[in-house]
Design a protein around this motif. Structure first.
Motif, PDB file in Angstrom:
ATOM      1  N   LEU A  38     -41.466 -43.241  17.486  1.00 11.30           N
ATOM      2  CA  LEU A  38     -41.331 -42.688  16.735  1.00 11.30           C
ATOM      3  C   LEU A  38     -41.013 -41.134  16.796  1.00 11.30           C
ATOM      4  O   LEU A  38     -40.491 -39.809  16.591  1.00 11.30           O
ATOM      5  N   ALA A  39     -42.734 -41.014  17.950  1.00 14.73           N
ATOM      6  CA  ALA A  39     -42.715 -39.259  18.166  1.00 14.73           C
ATOM      7  C   ALA A  39     -41.341 -39.123  19.275  1.00 14.73           C
ATOM      8  O   ALA A  39     -40.942 -37.952  19.148  1.00 14.73           O
ATOM      9  N   ALA A  40     -41.180 -40.205  19.901  1.00 11.14           N
ATOM     10  CA  ALA A  40     -39.776 -40.158  21.150  1.00 11.14           C
ATOM     11  C   ALA A  40     -38.534 -39.935  19.950  1.00 11.14           C
ATOM     12  O   ALA A  40     -37.174 -39.283  20.328  1.00 11.14           O
ATOM     13  N   LEU A  41     -38.559 -40.357  18.849  1.00 11.89           N
ATOM     14  CA  LEU A  41     -37.789 -40.436  17.793  1.00 11.89           C
ATOM     15  C   LEU A  41     -36.952 -39.195  16.929  1.00 11.89           C
ATOM     16  O   LEU A  41     -36.041 -38.608  17.372  1.00 11.89           O
ATOM     17  N   HIS A  42     -38.196 -38.370  17.290  1.00 13.14           N
ATOM     18  CA  HIS A  42     -37.978 -36.985  16.537  1.00 13.14           C
ATOM     19  C   HIS A  42     -37.661 -36.137  17.327  1.00 13.14           C
ATOM     20  O   HIS A  42     -36.921 -34.989  17.320  1.00 13.14           O
ATOM     21  N   GLU A  43     -38.135 -36.048  18.670  1.00 14.78           N
ATOM     22  CA  GLU A  43     -37.852 -35.368  19.799  1.00 14.78           C
ATOM     23  C   GLU A  43     -36.586 -35.382  20.072  1.00 14.78           C
ATOM     24  O   GLU A  43     -36.048 -34.523  20.171  1.00 14.78           O
ATOM     25  N   ILE A  44     -36.489 -36.632  19.776  1.00 12.65           N
ATOM     26  CA  ILE A  44     -34.603 -36.729  20.632  1.00 12.65           C
ATOM     27  C   ILE A  44     -33.708 -35.474  19.298  1.00 12.65           C
ATOM     28  O   ILE A  44     -33.040 -35.323  19.699  1.00 12.65           O
ATOM     29  N   THR A  80     -35.040 -35.748  26.515  1.00 16.55           N
ATOM     30  CA  THR A  80     -35.522 -37.069  27.879  1.00 16.55           C
ATOM     31  C   THR A  80     -34.593 -38.283  28.343  1.00 16.55           C
ATOM     32  O   THR A  80     -35.080 -38.617  27.123  1.00 16.55           O
ATOM     33  N   GLU A  81     -35.088 -38.477  29.539  1.00 18.28           N
ATOM     34  CA  GLU A  81     -35.252 -40.120  29.780  1.00 18.28           C
ATOM     35  C   GLU A  81     -35.875 -40.480  28.997  1.00 18.28           C
ATOM     36  O   GLU A  81     -36.169 -42.424  29.438  1.00 18.28           O
ATOM     37  N   ALA A  82     -37.297 -39.895  29.655  1.00 18.74           N
ATOM     38  CA  ALA A  82     -38.933 -41.020  29.012  1.00 18.74           C
ATOM     39  C   ALA A  82     -38.045 -41.090  27.830  1.00 18.74           C
ATOM     40  O   ALA A  82     -38.737 -41.995  27.330  1.00 18.74           O
ATOM     41  N   ASN A  83     -38.222 -40.128  26.510  1.00 21.45           N
ATOM     42  CA  ASN A  83     -37.927 -40.619  25.428  1.00 21.45           C
ATOM     43  C   ASN A  83     -36.477 -41.588  25.090  1.00 21.45           C
ATOM     44  O   ASN A  83     -37.078 -42.363  23.635  1.00 21.45           O
ATOM     45  N   GLN A  84     -35.790 -41.260  25.832  1.00 23.68           N
ATOM     46  CA  GLN A  84     -34.762 -42.195  25.299  1.00 23.68           C
ATOM     47  C   GLN A  84     -34.905 -43.567  25.975  1.00 23.68           C
ATOM     48  O   GLN A  84     -34.813 -44.923  25.175  1.00 23.68           O
ATOM     49  N   ALA A  85     -36.250 -44.110  26.819  1.00 20.15           N
ATOM     50  CA  ALA A  85     -35.969 -45.199  27.625  1.00 20.15           C
ATOM     51  C   ALA A  85     -37.697 -45.437  26.708  1.00 20.15           C
ATOM     52  O   ALA A  85     -37.861 -47.104  26.333  1.00 20.15           O
ATOM     53  N   THR A  86     -38.684 -45.060  25.528  1.00 19.10           N
ATOM     54  CA  THR A  86     -39.494 -45.005  24.660  1.00 19.10           C
ATOM     55  C   THR A  86     -38.635 -45.584  23.373  1.00 19.10           C
ATOM     56  O   THR A  86     -39.133 -46.736  22.880  1.00 19.10           O
ATOM     57  N   LEU A  87     -37.544 -44.968  23.028  1.00 18.45           N
ATOM     58  CA  LEU A  87     -36.967 -44.951  21.378  1.00 18.45           C
ATOM     59  C   LEU A  87     -36.168 -46.525  22.115  1.00 18.45           C
ATOM     60  O   LEU A  87     -36.088 -47.842  21.015  1.00 18.45           O
ATOM     61  N   ASP A  88     -35.519 -46.813  23.041  1.00 23.87           N
ATOM     62  CA  ASP A  88     -34.759 -48.541  23.491  1.00 23.87           C
ATOM     63  C   ASP A  88     -33.814 -48.363  22.097  1.00 23.87           C
ATOM     64  O   ASP A  88     -33.860 -49.880  22.031  1.00 23.87           O
ATOM     65  N   ASP A  89     -33.333 -47.815  22.459  1.00 24.79           N
ATOM     66  CA  ASP A  89     -32.078 -47.402  20.707  1.00 24.79           C
ATOM     67  C   ASP A  89     -32.486 -47.955  19.873  1.00 24.79           C
ATOM     68  O   ASP A  89     -31.766 -48.895  19.019  1.00 24.79           O
ATOM     69  N   ASP A  90     -33.423 -47.614  19.377  1.00 21.23           N
ATOM     70  CA  ASP A  90     -34.098 -48.268  18.005  1.00 21.23           C
ATOM     71  C   ASP A  90     -34.193 -47.103  17.253  1.00 21.23           C
ATOM     72  O   ASP A  90     -34.816 -46.548  16.789  1.00 21.23           O
ATOM     73  N   TRP A  91     -33.018 -47.044  16.858  1.00 24.82           N
ATOM     74  CA  TRP A  91     -32.561 -45.834  15.842  1.00 24.82           C
ATOM     75  C   TRP A  91     -33.233 -46.046  14.272  1.00 24.82           C
ATOM     76  O   TRP A  91     -33.284 -44.528  13.794  1.00 24.82           O
TER      77      TRP A  91
END
Length: 534
Positions: free
Chosen positions: A90-96, A102-113
């Motif tokens: 959820l934190a990665a989604l909001h940051e994106i 970032t690559e780290a945020n995209q890897a964490t989210l794993d396309d779970d939009w």
């Protein structure tokens, strides 16, 4: 899906909880895990969830287990998102969304939009539409915390699920949602529960006891039938050993009597024969040694049978002895104990109930108080007990002796020992050994007498309270029980039901356990609904 091999666990003080457990559960199988309080069911689930490490043995799973614990206090500092295990995503989604792709945020989210939307849908499904993902669990009730963890099942769809008493804090609506999930899910389930309505939904029953894990290859009805067969066999075994012990004691007495008669007859012949004193002494010593050997042989047999019988009786608690022991209430049947007209209560500017309450409770009836969490059941109990006064309407109370048994069994004093607590209720002035005999009837052997009441399990507290009330002999006009089946194993449920069955006074129950209400013969209910939120 799940395999246990020679699993063992020792407490930190090195005491062995269980050892040599073996179990295999296949994919999509739904299994109940039952056993008496203290057998180690919750500990076993913690081992399977990876929260504890086994002392010995092996655990193999094909998927990471999703674990719903029985208690949630340790998670009070968590947010709802943390409890759902989505805080990092959820934190990665909001940051994106804020431009930090970032690559780290995209890897964490794993396309779970759709994560946030699906999370709210899962919460809404479990009746938590007003709960947001940033709330702390400390702000929620026990039932809401349970639903948060259950919402994770809807959100993640795990293949392997471990549930520890999932219906304990749920109201009727929450239980129906849980039952629907269990009926329809394709996940592999291992469920610790004493909720018999839930147990009927599972494919098989696994019992944890001193003998290890025993898998009964059928639904709960099959398990109950098999346990009845085992109980009947145990009863017959007890009767057989009782008969054998009685016969062994008679044989011992008869053999010693014959020996004494023969010895007496021999001494007469020896005296007439005029044998030397030294010979007579040798014969007397020989006879005494022979009697001693004979007595020892029989004593060993009697002692062995008595020990076997004692061990068998410990496995067969007598429900008939574990009752309140009250005299009948002095009130005639049908006397009005409570008469409410236009009753309501305010905690703020608005009344608690959308419609004022009007009802009567009469002597001798058994009724339930029903309503969803937050509907004001506890408030109504406090009004009946005289702890609160209504802000609208009237409530006439004619019940002079009311006993309230809450979920914490607060009639017991946690600092007192089991024996000292029993003495507090010893109004008949029974002697110490008589009190201890009654404690033993309620499964409190000498090992328990010095234990503080605060260290007892829920089932043990219930049994101790039954014993104490058995000692008091003073029948109340009304017994009020608040969720009495929570935290009780199946054995203690039967003990409580047997005790309440023979009580001839009035019973008011707050419970969502429909089978327990049926078992007690509850025929009427007071239904509460909360005022709509503004």
């Amino acid at each position: 899906m799940l395999l246990l091999q020679n699993l063992g666990y020792n407490h930190p003080n090195k005491d062995v909880l269980f050892d040599g457990l073996n179990l295999s559960i296949g994919r999509h199988q739904k299994v109940a895990l039952i056993g008496n309080n203290g057998a180690g069911k919750s500990t076993l689930l913690q081992l399977l969830a990876g929260e504890l490490k086994p002392t010995t043995g092996l655990i193999q799973t094909e998927a990471a287990p999703y674990y719903v614990p029985q208690h949630f206090g340790q998670f009070d500092a968590w947010t709802v998102a943390q409890a759902l295990h989505i805080d990092a995503k959820l934190a990665a989604l909001h940051e994106i969304l804020d431009g930090q792709a970032t690559e780290a945020n995209q890897a964490t989210l794993d396309d779970d939009w759709t994560l946030e939307e699906r999370s709210h849908d899962a919460l809404r499904h479990w009746g938590l539409a007003d709960v947001n993902l940033t709330q702390r669990l400390s702000d929620l009730s026990g039932g809401q915390k349970t639903k948060i963890f259950l919402a994770g099942l809807t959100l993640h769809q795990p293949a392997l699920v471990l549930l520890d008493e999932p219906s304990n804090h749920l109201d009727t609506a929450g239980r129906q949602l849980l039952y629907h999930y269990i009926r329809t899910t394709a996940s592999t389930l291992l469920v610790v529960s004493h909720d018999r309505q839930l147990l009927h939904l599972l494919d098989a029953v696994c019992e944890l006891s001193k003998r290890g894990l025993t898998l009964y290859g059928g639904k709960y009805e099959f398990y109950a039938e098999q346990k009845q067969v085992e109980s009947n066999a145990l009863q017959q075994d007890v009767q057989s050993r009782t008969s054998a012990l009685r016969k062994a004691r008679e044989t011992e007495r008869e053999a010693l009597e014959r020996k004494h008669k023969l010895d007496a007859r021999g001494r007469k012949h020896q005296a007439k024969a005029g044998l030397p004193t030294i010979v007579l002494n040798m014969m007397r010593n020989s006879a005494e040694n022979s009697s001693s050997r004979l007595k020892g042989i029989h004593a060993e047999k009697v002692e062995a049978l008595a020990k076997e019988l004692s061990e068998l009786r410990q496995e067969l608690p007598d429900l008939d002895k574990m009752k309140f022991g009250f005299d009948d209430s002095g009130l005639h049947r049908g006397k009005i104990l409570f008469d409410a007209h236009g009753l309501n209560y305010r905690y703020g500017p608005h009344p608690l109930w959308p419609e004022d309450l009007s009802f009567q409770i009469v002597s001798g009836e058994r009724l339930a108080l029903k309503g969803l969490n937050g509907s004001g059941k506890t408030t109504l109990l406090r009004l009946l007990l005289g702890e609160l006064e209504p802000t609208r309407g009237t409530l006439l109370r004619a019940a002079s002796k009311v006993m309230f048994i809450d979920q914490e069994y607060s009639l017991l004093q946690p600092q007192l020992s089991v024996y000292a607590q029993a003495q507090q209720f010893n109004t008949a002035g029974l002697q110490e050994h008589e009190v201890k005999i009654r404690l033993t009837r309620f499964l409190f052997t000498s090992a328990y007498w010095d234990k503080p009441c605060g260290t007892l399990s829920g089932g043990e507290k219930m049994r101790l309270l039954l014993c104490c009330l058995h000692l008091s002999h003073h029948a109340p006009d009304l017994i009020i029980l608040d969720e009495p089946t929570n935290n009780l194993d199946l054995q203690n449920l039967e003990i409580l039901a047997a005790a309440l069955h023979d009580y001839r006074g009035t019973i008011l129950l707050v419970s969502h356990d429909e089978l327990f209400l049926q078992q007690l013969g509850v025929e009427r209910a007071i239904h509460l609904s909360p005022a709509p939120s503004t």
